[in-house]
Enzyme design. Structure first.
Site, PDB file in Angstrom:
ATOM      1  N   ASP A  74       1.733   8.280   1.613  1.00  0.00           N
ATOM      2  CA  ASP A  74       0.707   7.681   2.469  1.00  0.00           C
ATOM      3  C   ASP A  74       0.956   6.186   2.569  1.00  0.00           C
ATOM      4  OD1 ASP A  74      -0.370   6.628  -0.018  1.00  0.00           O
ATOM      5  OD2 ASP A  74      -1.323   8.578  -0.281  1.00  0.00           O
ATOM      6  N   ASP A  76      -0.821   2.261   3.214  1.00  0.00           N
ATOM      7  CA  ASP A  76      -1.972   1.364   3.227  1.00  0.00           C
ATOM      8  C   ASP A  76      -1.575   0.084   3.960  1.00  0.00           C
ATOM      9  OD1 ASP A  76      -3.277   3.227   1.703  1.00  0.00           O
ATOM     10  OD2 ASP A  76      -2.967   2.183  -0.189  1.00  0.00           O
ATOM     11  N   ASP A 150      -3.267  -4.563  -8.905  1.00  0.00           N
ATOM     12  CA  ASP A 150      -3.163  -4.253 -10.326  1.00  0.00           C
ATOM     13  C   ASP A 150      -1.833  -4.646 -10.962  1.00  0.00           C
ATOM     14  OD1 ASP A 150      -1.754  -2.294  -8.969  1.00  0.00           O
ATOM     15  OD2 ASP A 150      -3.011  -0.637  -9.609  1.00  0.00           O
TER      16      ASP A 150
END
Length: 455
Positions: A74, A76, A150
């Site tokens: 996927d 982003d 992160d």
């Protein structure tokens, strides 16, 4: 006028100071990303945003995978446009999220997730008593957004138009060194979002990276903070972990980092028992192989495999207490699913699939009369049959049962009749006699429990 409004909203009307972090920019020759691996819809989203006067980049795990020459599952996109501004640019766009608003842009079945650059966590951000950020819709500059991500390997930005990668925190160097490093102070970052500890274990196992000492050090001490995370988020993260193609390695990494307690209760006990360890290892290995081959994997089958030996233990306990086999199995399933729902928020559909798979197991023992034909009509037959083969391979039940069902499923009408006519010795007369001795009650018709070979 529109650009001025955007700058005022995002705080861009101020001059960028010399102290603003500048990223390392890598061109196409330096990073080597193959544009053919990029989703055309992700490119369409970045192009649309850029043509409207906004910044827009492919970000996160997609960039990491592209740098590893792996086609991302996927994509982003990060932009300096607000969620409302993004929504207005696309026909099928939906704003979701409470903790931080994002936009889902739909292209048929493909979903592109678009986030606005996030600013530093404000002092007034809503937090729980442990410091976990509950809600924070603070938007900011791109370098602030990079700080909020992160790990260094997930904090790179790729612009399809210029084919440039922007690296703010040395992610490229860490990728080449196969090192997983968190951005900022590890203790503070884990406290903001404890799920990052689970992600550290997943990325380390999936990518075969080493967790940097400073990143790994606080995890065992701070692991209990995961108990404060909503069950739905834990379930999502566990599903990603188990569907990563390296499920067994991920679970081993969780145990190594001390993160397994409470996520799958009693899993340690199962893995310490020879038969249980063999069963779980086979289930996860088969799942990993299917994912690598691009075949579909059922979450219900996966969780049914992981929790089977807990069901099996309770099933035996209920039978030992005098309960009939089939009701005992349903009671055992209820106990295990109720305990897991509190931790993992198993979706109703997945829990239903798990029940079906477990409930079919004693039915495979009945290989006479019309029972096999009725089982062929079951919607979950394939999953139940595959589950049976796992039990046979692990030594839990007689391999002959699995072989019989393989032959029965593949045979034609005459072949199936011949197989039924064999009347396996272990189930024929013995089961019939037991039924005659039982009182005439509805549950007395329940088939016998799986053969003694399962013990």
């Amino acid at each position: 006028m529109i650009k001025k409004l955007i700058r005022s909203i995002l705080g861009k009307n101020k001059k960028v100071s010399d102290s603003t972090p500048q990223p390392t920019a890598l061109n196409a020759k330096e990073h080597g990303i193959d544009p053919k691996l990029i989703s055309p819809n992700a490119v369409r989203v970045t192009d649309t945003l850029q043509q409207a006067g906004f910044k827009a980049f492919i970000v996160g795990g997609a960039v990491r995978d592209l740098l590893l020459s792996v086609k991302p599952k996927d994509f982003d996109v990060a932009t300096n446009a607000t969620p409302d501004q993004v929504k207005r640019l696309f026909r099928r766009a939906f704003i979701i999220g409470k903790r931080f608003q994002i936009v889902h842009v739909m292209f048929g079945q493909e979903l592109i997730e678009v986030t606005t650059f996030r600013g530093t966590v404000s002092e007034g951000a809503l937090k729980d008593e442990h410091g976990r950020v509950l809600r924070d819709n603070t938007f900011g500059a791109q370098h602030e957004d990079a700080v909020r991500r992160d790990f260094t390997i997930n904090a790179m930005y790729y612009d399809p138009a210029s084919q440039t990668v922007l690296d703010y925190h040395g992610g490229i160097a860490d990728m080449r060194a196969k090192t997983l490093r968190i951005i900022g102070v590890p203790e503070a970052r884990y406290r903001e979002d404890p799920v990052r500890m689970l992600r550290a274990a997943r990325f380390a196992a999936k990518l075969k990276f080493t967790i940097a000492p400073a990143t790994a050090a606080p995890i065992k001490v701070m692991a209990p903070l995961i108990n404060n995370v909503p069950a739905a988020r834990i379930f999502d993260e566990m599903l990603k972990l188990l569907m990563s193609g390296q499920a067994l390695a991920c679970l081993q990494q969780l145990r190594k980092e001390g993160l397994h307690h409470g996520l799958l209760p009693l899993l340690d006990v199962v893995l310490e028992q020879p038969m249980g360890e063999k069963f779980v290892t086979l289930a996860l290995s088969n799942t990993d192989a299917r994912i690598v081959q691009g075949k579909p994997v059922s979450p219900g089958f996966l969780f049914a495999s992981l929790l089977w030996h807990q069901v099996l233990e309770k099933w035996r306990a209920y039978q030992a207490a005098g309960e009939y086999p089939i009701p005992a199995l349903h009671l055992a399933a209820d106990d295990v699913l109720n305990a897991q729902t509190e931790k993992l928020a198993l979706q109703r559909k997945i829990a239903s699939d798990m029940r079906d798979i477990w409930a079919m197991q004693p039915r495979f023992e009945r290989r006479s009369g019309k029972s096999p034909y009725k089982l062929l009509e079951h919607l979950r037959l394939r999953a139940g049959y595959d589950f049976l083969l796992l039990r046979c391979a692990s030594g839990e039940v007689d391999a002959a049962i699995g072989q019989w069902w393989t032959s029965f499923i593949e045979a034609d009408g005459a072949g199936r009749e011949a197989l039924i006519a064999q009347k396996p010795k272990e189930e024929g007369d013995g089961v019939a006699k037991k039924r005659k001795r039982r009182p005439s009650r509805s549950r007395a018709k329940a088939p016998a429990a799986p053969s003694a070979s399962e013990t």
